[in-house]
Design a protein around this motif. Sequence first.
Motif, PDB file in Angstrom:
ATOM      1  N   LEU A 108       0.858  -1.172   0.000  1.00 33.61           N
ATOM      2  CA  LEU A 108       0.000   0.000   0.000  1.00 33.61           C
ATOM      3  C   LEU A 108       0.898   1.227   0.000  1.00 33.61           C
ATOM      4  O   LEU A 108       2.007   1.180   0.556  1.00 33.61           O
ATOM      5  N   SER A 109       0.449   2.317  -0.597  1.00 35.06           N
ATOM      6  CA  SER A 109       1.201   3.581  -0.514  1.00 35.06           C
ATOM      7  C   SER A 109       0.391   4.583   0.291  1.00 35.06           C
ATOM      8  O   SER A 109      -0.822   4.666   0.154  1.00 35.06           O
ATOM      9  N   SER A 110       1.108   5.358   1.106  1.00 36.49           N
ATOM     10  CA  SER A 110       0.462   6.457   1.825  1.00 36.49           C
ATOM     11  C   SER A 110       0.181   7.577   0.825  1.00 36.49           C
ATOM     12  O   SER A 110       0.678   7.546  -0.302  1.00 36.49           O
ATOM     13  N   PRO A 111      -0.573   8.602   1.219  1.00 35.45           N
ATOM     14  CA  PRO A 111      -0.794   9.733   0.310  1.00 35.45           C
ATOM     15  C   PRO A 111       0.506  10.406  -0.129  1.00 35.45           C
ATOM     16  O   PRO A 111       0.558  11.017  -1.196  1.00 35.45           O
ATOM     17  N   ALA A 112       1.588  10.272   0.650  1.00 39.56           N
ATOM     18  CA  ALA A 112       2.885  10.845   0.275  1.00 39.56           C
ATOM     19  C   ALA A 112       3.753   9.849  -0.487  1.00 39.56           C
ATOM     20  O   ALA A 112       4.944  10.058  -0.661  1.00 39.56           O
ATOM     21  N   ASN A 113       3.143   8.739  -0.921  1.00 38.75           N
ATOM     22  CA  ASN A 113       3.823   7.704  -1.702  1.00 38.75           C
ATOM     23  C   ASN A 113       4.894   6.941  -0.937  1.00 38.75           C
ATOM     24  O   ASN A 113       5.833   6.422  -1.534  1.00 38.75           O
ATOM     25  N   VAL A 114       4.772   6.858   0.388  1.00 36.92           N
ATOM     26  CA  VAL A 114       5.631   5.974   1.166  1.00 36.92           C
ATOM     27  C   VAL A 114       5.020   4.583   1.083  1.00 36.92           C
ATOM     28  O   VAL A 114       3.828   4.405   1.361  1.00 36.92           O
ATOM     29  N   VAL A 115       5.816   3.606   0.687  1.00 34.71           N
ATOM     30  CA  VAL A 115       5.328   2.245   0.522  1.00 34.71           C
ATOM     31  C   VAL A 115       5.244   1.565   1.891  1.00 34.71           C
ATOM     32  O   VAL A 115       6.140   1.705   2.721  1.00 34.71           O
ATOM     33  N   HIS A 116       4.137   0.848   2.104  1.00 32.16           N
ATOM     34  CA  HIS A 116       3.926   0.097   3.348  1.00 32.16           C
ATOM     35  C   HIS A 116       3.585  -1.356   2.990  1.00 32.16           C
ATOM     36  O   HIS A 116       2.785  -1.595   2.091  1.00 32.16           O
ATOM     37  N   LEU A 117       4.190  -2.261   3.718  1.00 31.65           N
ATOM     38  CA  LEU A 117       3.796  -3.669   3.668  1.00 31.65           C
ATOM     39  C   LEU A 117       2.832  -3.882   4.826  1.00 31.65           C
ATOM     40  O   LEU A 117       3.225  -3.741   5.990  1.00 31.65           O
ATOM     41  N   VAL A 118       1.588  -4.176   4.527  1.00 32.93           N
ATOM     42  CA  VAL A 118       0.577  -4.444   5.559  1.00 32.93           C
ATOM     43  C   VAL A 118       0.494  -5.958   5.683  1.00 32.93           C
ATOM     44  O   VAL A 118       0.198  -6.649   4.703  1.00 32.93           O
ATOM     45  N   THR A 119       0.783  -6.458   6.870  1.00 35.60           N
ATOM     46  CA  THR A 119       0.832  -7.899   7.070  1.00 35.60           C
ATOM     47  C   THR A 119       0.260  -8.274   8.434  1.00 35.60           C
ATOM     48  O   THR A 119       0.028  -7.409   9.276  1.00 35.60           O
ATOM     49  N   SER A 120       0.085  -9.553   8.639  1.00 33.00           N
ATOM     50  CA  SER A 120      -0.569 -10.068   9.835  1.00 33.00           C
ATOM     51  C   SER A 120       0.361 -10.089  11.040  1.00 33.00           C
ATOM     52  O   SER A 120       1.534 -10.429  10.915  1.00 33.00           O
ATOM     53  N   THR A 121      -0.191  -9.789  12.207  1.00 29.87           N
ATOM     54  CA  THR A 121       0.577  -9.874  13.454  1.00 29.87           C
ATOM     55  C   THR A 121       0.810 -11.319  13.868  1.00 29.87           C
ATOM     56  O   THR A 121       1.609 -11.584  14.737  1.00 29.87           O
ATOM     57  N   SER A 122       0.134 -12.246  13.205  1.00 29.67           N
ATOM     58  CA  SER A 122       0.268 -13.656  13.598  1.00 29.67           C
ATOM     59  C   SER A 122       1.457 -14.341  12.926  1.00 29.67           C
ATOM     60  O   SER A 122       1.692 -15.506  13.158  1.00 29.67           O
ATOM     61  N   LEU A 123       2.202 -13.612  12.096  1.00 23.94           N
ATOM     62  CA  LEU A 123       3.358 -14.221  11.427  1.00 23.94           C
ATOM     63  C   LEU A 123       4.499 -14.421  12.382  1.00 23.94           C
ATOM     64  O   LEU A 123       4.709 -13.724  13.307  1.00 23.94           O
TER      65      LEU A 123
END
Length: 123
Positions: A108-123
């Motif tokens: 996912l990208s923030s409105p400022a185009n910073v890339v984020h990996l959104v993942t599960s806390t169960s990993l």
Amino acid sequence: MKTEFRAGRNIAIKVPEHEYDATVAFYRDILALPLLASEAPSATDTTRFEFGDKVLWIDRVTTISQAEIWLEILTDDVDRACTYLQSQGLVRRDGIEPLPDGFQGFWLSSPANVVHLVTSTSL
């Protein structure tokens, strides 16, 4: 039920090829951050450092012209997080970098185009 988010353990700096060696030297030699062993013996395009309670990844990328910071965000429910984030007008960026088959997460990208990996806390 409200979707929960928290900072993950990983921070990546994607660095253009021509700046990679100097960037690694900065964190290794000037700041003297502890170097972490490579996860794979052939991982020559990534160097990892201890960064407090985080892992700082320095990744060599041949297709960019300036450095980018990528962050990991943990959530309790990846599917619910995706629905919530899309309802807030954010767009998934799954094509940005391949994730392993069966991986519970998305880009996912923030409105400022910073890339984020959104993942599960169960990993």
